[in-house]
Design a protein around this motif. Structure first.
Motif, short mmCIF file in Angstrom:
data_model
loop_
_atom_site.label_atom_id
_atom_site.label_comp_id
_atom_site.label_asym_id
_atom_site.label_seq_id
_atom_site.Cartn_x
_atom_site.Cartn_y
_atom_site.Cartn_z
N GLN A 184 0.83 -1.21 0.00
CA GLN A 184 0.00 0.00 0.00
C GLN A 184 0.87 1.26 0.00
O GLN A 184 0.55 2.23 -0.68
CB GLN A 184 -0.94 0.00 1.21
N ARG A 185 1.98 1.23 0.74
CA ARG A 185 2.88 2.40 0.73
C ARG A 185 3.45 2.61 -0.67
O ARG A 185 3.56 3.74 -1.14
CB ARG A 185 3.99 2.21 1.76
N PHE A 186 3.84 1.53 -1.35
CA PHE A 186 4.38 1.66 -2.71
C PHE A 186 3.31 2.18 -3.67
O PHE A 186 3.61 2.99 -4.56
CB PHE A 186 4.95 0.33 -3.21
N ARG A 187 2.06 1.73 -3.51
CA ARG A 187 0.99 2.21 -4.39
C ARG A 187 0.77 3.71 -4.19
O ARG A 187 0.56 4.45 -5.16
CB ARG A 187 -0.30 1.45 -4.13
N ARG A 188 0.80 4.15 -2.95
CA ARG A 188 0.64 5.59 -2.69
C ARG A 188 1.80 6.36 -3.30
O ARG A 188 1.63 7.43 -3.88
CB ARG A 188 0.54 5.86 -1.19
N LEU A 189 3.02 5.84 -3.19
CA LEU A 189 4.19 6.48 -3.78
C LEU A 189 4.05 6.51 -5.30
O LEU A 189 4.34 7.54 -5.94
CB LEU A 189 5.47 5.75 -3.38
N ASP A 190 3.60 5.41 -5.90
CA ASP A 190 3.38 5.38 -7.35
C ASP A 190 2.38 6.46 -7.78
O ASP A 190 2.57 7.13 -8.79
CB ASP A 190 2.86 4.01 -7.80
N ALA A 191 1.30 6.62 -6.99
CA ALA A 191 0.27 7.61 -7.32
C ALA A 191 0.87 9.02 -7.25
O ALA A 191 0.61 9.86 -8.12
CB ALA A 191 -0.91 7.48 -6.37
N VAL A 192 1.66 9.28 -6.25
CA VAL A 192 2.29 10.61 -6.11
C VAL A 192 3.23 10.85 -7.29
O VAL A 192 3.22 11.93 -7.90
CB VAL A 192 3.06 10.71 -4.77
N LEU A 193 4.04 9.87 -7.64
CA LEU A 193 4.97 10.01 -8.76
C LEU A 193 4.22 10.21 -10.07
O LEU A 193 4.61 11.03 -10.90
CB LEU A 193 5.90 8.81 -8.85
N HIS A 194 3.12 9.46 -10.26
CA HIS A 194 2.32 9.59 -11.47
C HIS A 194 1.73 11.00 -11.58
O HIS A 194 1.78 11.63 -12.64
CB HIS A 194 1.21 8.54 -11.48
#
Length: 111
Positions: free
Chosen positions: A94-104
């Motif tokens: 979940q932390r990686f998904r949130r980071l992916d969303a921020v980067l996107h």
């Protein structure tokens, strides 16, 4: 909620390579102590002690079939261990998904 003592016993039991090999063998089906001891260079008594540790940890059970006492893997015990690990794995994902969303979102704003 997991019983911490149960988890401690199970992970301590699995810390030994012989016990992990026994669990791997039992994943293919029940076996007697003699059958489980075949691939090892240690005595049958030593393998029996390893099985006793796995029993105390709740990872295996023994039944009686005439003269045989096959050892069985307890899949529910393994499920409890993987469930405990999955809780941490999912939180990490979940932390990686949130980071992916921020980067996107950052990338879209820049373009």
């Amino acid at each position: 909620m997991h019983d911490e003592t149960e988890l401690d016993r199970a992970f301590a039991a699995l810390a030994d390579p012989v016990r992990r090999a026994v669990v791997a063998r039992l994943s293919r089906g029940p076996a007697t102590v003699n059958e489980l001891a075949e691939p090892f260079t240690i005595s049958v008594q030593a393998v029996s002690k390893h099985i006793h540790v796995l029993e105390a940890a709740g990872l295996v059970t023994r039944t009686r079939e005439a003269q045989r006492r096959p050892v069985h893997l307890d899949p529910e015990a393994l499920e409890r261990l993987t469930s405990w690990i999955d809780g941490y794995r999912l939180a990490h994902e979940q932390r990686f998904r949130r980071l992916d969303a921020v980067l996107h979102n950052t990338k879209e704003k820049e373009s």
